[in-house]
Design a protein around this motif. Sequence first.
Motif, mmCIF file in Angstrom:
data_model
loop_
_atom_site.group_PDB
_atom_site.id
_atom_site.type_symbol
_atom_site.label_atom_id
_atom_site.label_comp_id
_atom_site.label_asym_id
_atom_site.label_seq_id
_atom_site.Cartn_x
_atom_site.Cartn_y
_atom_site.Cartn_z
ATOM 1 N N ARG A 335 68.515 -6.715 8.383
ATOM 2 C CA ARG A 335 69.544 -5.957 9.079
ATOM 3 C C ARG A 335 70.733 -5.797 8.149
ATOM 4 O O ARG A 335 71.100 -6.728 7.419
ATOM 5 N N GLU A 336 71.344 -4.613 8.162
ATOM 6 C CA GLU A 336 72.462 -4.331 7.265
ATOM 7 C C GLU A 336 73.597 -5.326 7.453
ATOM 8 O O GLU A 336 74.278 -5.702 6.492
ATOM 9 N N ASP A 337 73.841 -5.779 8.680
ATOM 10 C CA ASP A 337 74.951 -6.693 8.942
ATOM 11 C C ASP A 337 74.698 -8.091 8.386
ATOM 12 O O ASP A 337 75.622 -8.901 8.312
ATOM 13 N N ASP A 338 73.458 -8.376 8.014
ATOM 14 C CA ASP A 338 73.110 -9.724 7.571
ATOM 15 C C ASP A 338 73.150 -9.902 6.054
ATOM 16 O O ASP A 338 72.941 -11.017 5.567
ATOM 17 N N VAL A 339 73.352 -8.841 5.294
ATOM 18 C CA VAL A 339 73.272 -8.937 3.840
ATOM 19 C C VAL A 339 74.540 -8.401 3.199
ATOM 20 O O VAL A 339 75.317 -7.679 3.825
ATOM 21 N N ASP A 340 74.750 -8.759 1.940
ATOM 22 C CA ASP A 340 75.827 -8.156 1.157
ATOM 23 C C ASP A 340 75.226 -7.597 -0.124
ATOM 24 O O ASP A 340 74.014 -7.645 -0.344
ATOM 25 N N ASP A 341 76.089 -7.056 -0.997
ATOM 26 C CA ASP A 341 75.567 -6.340 -2.162
ATOM 27 C C ASP A 341 74.935 -7.251 -3.203
ATOM 28 O O ASP A 341 74.296 -6.775 -4.139
ATOM 29 N N SER A 342 75.073 -8.574 -3.051
ATOM 30 C CA SER A 342 74.413 -9.469 -4.010
ATOM 31 C C SER A 342 72.905 -9.550 -3.776
ATOM 32 O O SER A 342 72.169 -10.037 -4.633
ATOM 33 N N LEU A 343 72.448 -9.079 -2.606
ATOM 34 C CA LEU A 343 71.009 -9.109 -2.345
ATOM 35 C C LEU A 343 70.230 -8.321 -3.384
ATOM 36 O O LEU A 343 69.165 -8.761 -3.840
ATOM 37 N N TYR A 344 70.755 -7.161 -3.795
ATOM 38 C CA TYR A 344 69.985 -6.251 -4.644
ATOM 39 C C TYR A 344 69.734 -6.813 -6.046
ATOM 40 O O TYR A 344 68.586 -6.791 -6.518
ATOM 41 N N PRO A 345 70.756 -7.331 -6.746
ATOM 42 C CA PRO A 345 70.428 -7.950 -8.049
ATOM 43 C C PRO A 345 69.560 -9.191 -7.924
ATOM 44 O O PRO A 345 68.696 -9.422 -8.776
ATOM 45 N N LEU A 346 69.756 -9.982 -6.887
ATOM 46 C CA LEU A 346 68.915 -11.160 -6.700
ATOM 47 C C LEU A 346 67.464 -10.759 -6.477
ATOM 48 O O LEU A 346 66.543 -11.336 -7.068
ATOM 49 N N LEU A 347 67.265 -9.773 -5.623
ATOM 50 C CA LEU A 347 65.916 -9.313 -5.332
ATOM 51 C C LEU A 347 65.276 -8.672 -6.557
ATOM 52 O O LEU A 347 64.097 -8.911 -6.857
ATOM 53 N N GLY A 348 66.046 -7.865 -7.303
ATOM 54 C CA GLY A 348 65.521 -7.246 -8.520
ATOM 55 C C GLY A 348 65.100 -8.271 -9.549
ATOM 56 O O GLY A 348 64.053 -8.156 -10.193
ATOM 57 N N TYR A 349 65.901 -9.312 -9.703
ATOM 58 C CA TYR A 349 65.602 -10.388 -10.660
ATOM 59 C C TYR A 349 64.312 -11.100 -10.261
ATOM 60 O O TYR A 349 63.446 -11.373 -11.098
ATOM 61 N N TYR A 350 64.191 -11.391 -8.967
ATOM 62 C CA TYR A 350 63.000 -12.088 -8.478
ATOM 63 C C TYR A 350 61.751 -11.220 -8.633
ATOM 64 O O TYR A 350 60.717 -11.682 -9.144
ATOM 65 N N VAL A 351 61.834 -9.977 -8.192
ATOM 66 C CA VAL A 351 60.673 -9.088 -8.272
ATOM 67 C C VAL A 351 60.280 -8.851 -9.731
ATOM 68 O O VAL A 351 59.093 -8.828 -10.069
ATOM 69 N N GLY A 352 61.262 -8.687 -10.610
ATOM 70 C CA GLY A 352 60.956 -8.518 -12.027
ATOM 71 C C GLY A 352 60.212 -9.712 -12.589
ATOM 72 O O GLY A 352 59.294 -9.567 -13.403
ATOM 73 N N GLY A 353 60.588 -10.908 -12.145
ATOM 74 C CA GLY A 353 59.941 -12.115 -12.642
ATOM 75 C C GLY A 353 58.491 -12.231 -12.225
ATOM 76 O O GLY A 353 57.659 -12.715 -12.998
ATOM 77 N N ILE A 354 58.176 -11.800 -11.002
ATOM 78 C CA ILE A 354 56.781 -11.913 -10.558
ATOM 79 C C ILE A 354 55.959 -10.695 -10.968
ATOM 80 O O ILE A 354 54.730 -10.768 -11.032
ATOM 81 N N ALA A 355 56.629 -9.577 -11.265
ATOM 82 C CA ALA A 355 55.897 -8.355 -11.623
ATOM 83 C C ALA A 355 55.405 -8.387 -13.060
ATOM 84 O O ALA A 355 54.297 -7.950 -13.353
ATOM 85 N N GLY A 356 56.223 -8.880 -13.989
ATOM 86 C CA GLY A 356 55.826 -8.872 -15.396
ATOM 87 C C GLY A 356 55.632 -7.457 -15.892
ATOM 88 O O GLY A 356 56.548 -6.641 -15.877
ATOM 89 N N ASN A 357 54.405 -7.129 -16.297
ATOM 90 C CA ASN A 357 54.128 -5.779 -16.796
ATOM 91 C C ASN A 357 53.494 -4.883 -15.730
ATOM 92 O O ASN A 357 53.024 -3.798 -16.032
ATOM 93 N N ARG A 358 53.495 -5.350 -14.479
ATOM 94 C CA ARG A 358 52.943 -4.553 -13.380
ATOM 95 C C ARG A 358 54.054 -3.774 -12.673
ATOM 96 O O ARG A 358 55.161 -4.283 -12.506
ATOM 97 N N ILE A 359 53.737 -2.562 -12.235
ATOM 98 C CA ILE A 359 54.693 -1.768 -11.471
ATOM 99 C C ILE A 359 54.619 -2.208 -10.017
ATOM 100 O O ILE A 359 53.560 -2.132 -9.391
ATOM 101 N N PRO A 360 55.738 -2.673 -9.444
ATOM 102 C CA PRO A 360 55.702 -3.120 -8.051
ATOM 103 C C PRO A 360 56.146 -2.022 -7.091
ATOM 104 O O PRO A 360 56.850 -1.084 -7.467
ATOM 105 N N VAL A 361 55.748 -2.169 -5.848
ATOM 106 C CA VAL A 361 56.277 -1.352 -4.757
ATOM 107 C C VAL A 361 56.824 -2.313 -3.716
ATOM 108 O O VAL A 361 56.159 -3.282 -3.333
ATOM 109 N N ILE A 362 58.055 -2.065 -3.277
ATOM 110 C CA ILE A 362 58.719 -2.942 -2.318
ATOM 111 C C ILE A 362 58.681 -2.271 -0.951
ATOM 112 O O ILE A 362 59.033 -1.090 -0.812
ATOM 113 N N VAL A 363 58.275 -3.016 0.054
ATOM 114 C CA VAL A 363 58.162 -2.515 1.423
ATOM 115 C C VAL A 363 59.160 -3.253 2.303
ATOM 116 O O VAL A 363 59.213 -4.487 2.286
ATOM 117 N N GLY A 364 59.967 -2.507 3.061
ATOM 118 C CA GLY A 364 60.890 -3.113 4.008
ATOM 119 C C GLY A 364 62.341 -3.032 3.611
ATOM 120 O O GLY A 364 63.223 -3.459 4.373
#
Length: 577
Positions: A335-364
């Motif tokens: 929910r938009e009211d539950d997050v702030d703008d720090s979510l996006y870099p944190l999520l990008g860092y995490y997804v990048g770490g598990i993706a490696g050389n694979r292209i990911p698709v994020i749902v939700g």
Amino acid sequence: MTQDKLLYHGTAYVQGNASGPLVASNLELSFWGGVDPLTSEVIDHHHPLSGKLLQDAILAIPGGRGSCSGSGVLLELLLSGRGPKGLIFSRREDILTLGVVVAEEIFHKSIPVVVLETQDFEELLDASYVHVTTKALDTTLGYNIELSDKDHAFLNGLHGQAAQAAMRIILRMAAMEGACKLIDVTQVHIDGCVYTGPGSLSFAERLRDWGGKVSVPTTLNSISVDQRRWRAQGVASTFGEAAEKLATAYTDMGALPTFTCAPYLLPSAPKQGDQVAWAESNAVVYANSVLGAKTMKYPDFLDICIALTGRAPQGGLHIESNRRASLCVELPVLREDDVDDSLYPLLGYYVGGIAGNRIPVIVGLDVLHPSTDDLKAFGAAFATMASAPMFHIVGVTPEAATLQDATGGRDGIESVHLDLRQLESVWKTLNSAQDDSPVDLVSLGNPHFSFAEMRKLADICRGREKHHRVAIMVTCGRATYGLASQAGLVEELEQFGVQIITDTCWCMVGEPVIPRTAKVIMTNSAKYAHYGPGLTGKRFYFGSLESCVAAACDGCYDKRIHGFIDRYKDGSDPIEI
């Protein structure tokens, strides 16, 4: 290659023979921000090889990650004699291999580059000393690549020595990538204008002196100094003059002095489907993912080669079928009211770490309606950790209207269900400062701030008073600075105490622009929180833009109570980090 009496056979992308102690890791490494070009020490504090010296060793890593400037750092090491004696990868590695190719083609210095099968690579990691022997390679590079009359003209020197050298380098990389032909590109963004040392300057000046001129519209990335103010900022003249000479060499060849790491903010940004050649990791990811333009993650030096010819290998993400996702990351209900703008870099860092050389698709993530600045922050963090040059977000990015669009209809791709509590480890990684340490500097604009971010910062600062001891600095491009100045935002921010720096960016900024007395830096950039400790020797806090301004006003930051989500409910307890 031998380990005791074991023999491994691989593919040699650069020929040569070498022997040396093995420095090895099964984790990818970015040379820019991860390896000191003066000493060869691994300075990425988050990497298992941190503190190791690469000089005279055989380096074995799966591949590179992060910055496109890794080729420049490797070139500096090879030209100074402080580089590794050989490179072993477990997959094709364009950025670091290109650094060796340039050293060989332009400066006649080289080391062997070999790729092993994954199982052999993993077995090799236990070795202590390695011998590398390669067979002679055909580097004439006309083979298996369809050349146009234009390509032949470049290769035969009809357009000058610079374009001829550029075409040779392009063809070597095309052959390595398995490309069958070259394609025209409509524009180039050059990252090689970052001063990594005398090698980067010598390379650019040599091409210029050989008569090099760009043949397509070409923009320049952030350079290593604020070109118009570095003297007033106290930057050492030896460094400032060298960085300025490097920028001048590229503008002499016809590149535009845009000096921004966020070229997607410029009016010249490409449109969906445009074939372009961009370097700078965050820019590449944004171009492919958010704009829907088509570019490979071009290494420094290959960018100017493509600009001089207008030709690029037809491979990688230039080909539609290579743009499909092979990893699905499913988010919980947000929910938009539950997050702030720090979510996006944190999520990008995490997804990048598990993706490696694979292209990911994020749902939700579409339910949050991320802004272009949110996607910029996500992409920069993703590019820091991943070698993949793009991502998809269902319902947000242009090639992912549906999950089926993003995957190309393929069934059975790996799916990861993310609990936001898994981001706690990222939060702790990026917050390297000790609890309750006073904040000395607030760093904003990595990548460069947009006009919207300048306005948002002004809104947050309005009516508040900055702590006298804390410096707060923003980096942005000249174009953004001009718009913000016209809107009165520059004056308002400067009254609060914000210092605005153009042309350069935080991964290049050092003392004395960063105050020598500063010990702790706070930033809203996951990219800078990752690279900053190694680049600056400082400790870092990471948080939202609002928490950065609060730290600038209070002089301190308590990372224990300023979590990336103030309150998150899906039937579970709120998150507190």
